[in-house]
Design a protein around this motif. Sequence first.
Motif, mmCIF file in Angstrom:
data_model
loop_
_atom_site.group_PDB
_atom_site.id
_atom_site.type_symbol
_atom_site.label_atom_id
_atom_site.label_comp_id
_atom_site.label_asym_id
_atom_site.label_seq_id
_atom_site.Cartn_x
_atom_site.Cartn_y
_atom_site.Cartn_z
ATOM 1 N N TYR A 54 1.202 -1.260 -0.154
ATOM 2 C CA TYR A 54 0.088 0.223 0.590
ATOM 3 C C TYR A 54 1.014 0.935 -0.223
ATOM 4 N N LEU A 55 -0.109 2.231 -0.055
ATOM 5 C CA LEU A 55 1.185 3.319 0.255
ATOM 6 C C LEU A 55 0.306 3.939 0.550
ATOM 7 N N PHE A 56 0.197 5.241 1.446
ATOM 8 C CA PHE A 56 0.070 6.331 2.350
ATOM 9 C C PHE A 56 0.077 7.841 1.470
ATOM 10 N N THR A 57 -1.730 8.341 1.006
ATOM 11 C CA THR A 57 -1.832 9.526 0.602
ATOM 12 C C THR A 57 -1.014 10.597 1.379
ATOM 13 N N LYS A 58 -0.456 10.622 3.233
ATOM 14 C CA LYS A 58 -0.668 11.863 3.482
ATOM 15 C C LYS A 58 1.394 11.524 3.794
ATOM 16 N N ASP A 59 1.888 10.703 2.680
ATOM 17 C CA ASP A 59 3.428 10.791 3.458
ATOM 18 C C ASP A 59 3.672 11.728 1.556
ATOM 19 N N GLU A 60 5.034 12.192 2.436
ATOM 20 C CA GLU A 60 5.513 13.351 1.293
ATOM 21 C C GLU A 60 6.168 12.213 0.086
ATOM 22 N N SER A 105 8.601 9.141 5.066
ATOM 23 C CA SER A 105 7.390 8.229 4.993
ATOM 24 C C SER A 105 7.272 8.885 6.981
ATOM 25 N N ARG A 106 5.636 9.532 6.630
ATOM 26 C CA ARG A 106 5.459 10.078 7.839
ATOM 27 C C ARG A 106 3.927 8.753 8.964
ATOM 28 N N CYS A 107 4.284 7.626 8.696
ATOM 29 C CA CYS A 107 3.810 6.899 9.050
ATOM 30 C C CYS A 107 4.929 5.715 10.445
ATOM 31 N N VAL A 108 4.854 6.856 11.183
ATOM 32 C CA VAL A 108 5.480 6.820 12.421
ATOM 33 C C VAL A 108 4.347 5.583 13.750
ATOM 34 N N GLY A 109 5.544 5.330 14.669
ATOM 35 C CA GLY A 109 4.977 4.990 15.875
ATOM 36 C C GLY A 109 3.264 3.594 15.304
ATOM 37 N N PRO A 110 2.509 4.079 16.439
ATOM 38 C CA PRO A 110 1.500 2.559 16.215
ATOM 39 C C PRO A 110 1.286 2.622 15.051
ATOM 40 N N CYS A 111 1.107 4.075 13.970
ATOM 41 C CA CYS A 111 1.144 3.904 12.892
ATOM 42 C C CYS A 111 1.272 3.292 11.955
ATOM 43 N N ALA A 112 3.219 2.615 11.972
ATOM 44 C CA ALA A 112 3.940 1.693 11.650
ATOM 45 C C ALA A 112 3.232 0.650 11.671
ATOM 46 N N ALA A 113 3.142 0.143 13.529
ATOM 47 C CA ALA A 113 2.704 -0.824 13.894
ATOM 48 C C ALA A 113 1.570 -1.836 12.832
ATOM 49 N N ASN A 114 0.226 -0.762 12.036
ATOM 50 C CA ASN A 114 -0.229 -1.177 11.688
ATOM 51 C C ASN A 114 -0.477 -1.228 10.481
ATOM 52 N N TRP A 115 0.767 -0.114 9.582
ATOM 53 C CA TRP A 115 1.130 -0.614 8.351
ATOM 54 C C TRP A 115 2.452 -0.592 8.531
ATOM 55 N N PRO A 116 2.943 -1.745 9.111
ATOM 56 C CA PRO A 116 4.514 -2.047 8.838
ATOM 57 C C PRO A 116 4.782 -1.875 7.279
ATOM 58 N N PRO A 117 6.234 -0.706 7.087
ATOM 59 C CA PRO A 117 7.049 -0.509 6.066
ATOM 60 C C PRO A 117 7.441 -1.692 5.527
ATOM 61 N N PHE A 164 9.036 3.439 -3.818
ATOM 62 C CA PHE A 164 8.105 3.249 -5.939
ATOM 63 C C PHE A 164 7.513 4.193 -6.005
ATOM 64 N N ALA A 165 7.860 4.603 -7.088
ATOM 65 C CA ALA A 165 7.948 6.147 -8.050
ATOM 66 C C ALA A 165 7.895 6.563 -6.562
ATOM 67 N N GLY A 166 9.063 6.973 -5.822
ATOM 68 C CA GLY A 166 8.950 7.923 -5.010
ATOM 69 C C GLY A 166 8.066 7.449 -3.444
ATOM 70 N N LYS A 167 6.683 6.636 -3.648
ATOM 71 C CA LYS A 167 6.594 6.757 -2.323
ATOM 72 C C LYS A 167 6.088 5.772 -1.650
ATOM 73 N N PRO A 168 6.757 5.748 -0.050
ATOM 74 C CA PRO A 168 7.250 5.024 0.823
ATOM 75 C C PRO A 168 6.254 3.876 0.719
ATOM 76 N N LEU A 169 5.986 2.393 0.434
ATOM 77 C CA LEU A 169 5.392 0.890 0.652
ATOM 78 C C LEU A 169 5.416 0.465 1.873
ATOM 79 N N TYR A 170 3.638 0.045 2.339
ATOM 80 C CA TYR A 170 3.641 -0.382 3.261
ATOM 81 C C TYR A 170 3.027 -1.903 3.562
ATOM 82 N N TYR A 171 2.175 -2.592 4.122
ATOM 83 C CA TYR A 171 1.899 -4.059 4.452
ATOM 84 C C TYR A 171 0.927 -3.214 4.933
ATOM 85 N N PHE A 172 -0.254 -4.025 5.510
ATOM 86 C CA PHE A 172 -1.690 -3.871 6.456
ATOM 87 C C PHE A 172 -1.728 -4.974 7.749
#
Length: 159
Positions: A64-70, A74-86, A116-124
């Motif tokens: 997945y990608l996160f639309t709030k990332d620049e 990556s802006r998904c840290v802490g609890p976010c990264a626990a739910n959305w592992p990089p 990918f294309a500058g967008k950080p990738l994540y799992y759910f």
Amino acid sequence: MPMRGIAVLATGACMITIAACGTSEQPGSQPQPAATPAPAPTVVGTRTAPTGDYLVDASGRTLYLFTKDEPNTSRCVGPCAANWPPLSGTPQAGPGVDLAKLGTVNRPDGSRQITFAGKPLYYFAEDMAAGDVKGQDKMHAWYLVSPNGEAIKTAAPTG
């Protein structure tokens, strides 16, 4: 030569021979650690679904990608990264993926994340098997990633 002299010479010769065979290290040298094999690359491929192809890892787990990332941040840290592992590792392009679009970015915690294309990738975290897409359109910010690097905002593909 008396017997005692021969015994002393023989003992000395044996000691020199044993010392010479015992080690080839120089005084003060440290043993070299065994070479650590390089980790296997992280393959990014595609999965085909009725609504279009999307990115997956080598085992078919959805990315997945996160639309709030620049871009490249990556802006998904802490609890976010626990739910959305990089997605981490050394990226390798699988079938249907343009190698030129793969890269990595430094995360705020110092780890590296695949982009990918500058967008950080994540799992759910709730996706348990290959093909699960339970993270699609979560919070209107998490989306499947198309092979061109764009968010797929259609209904979650099945299959």
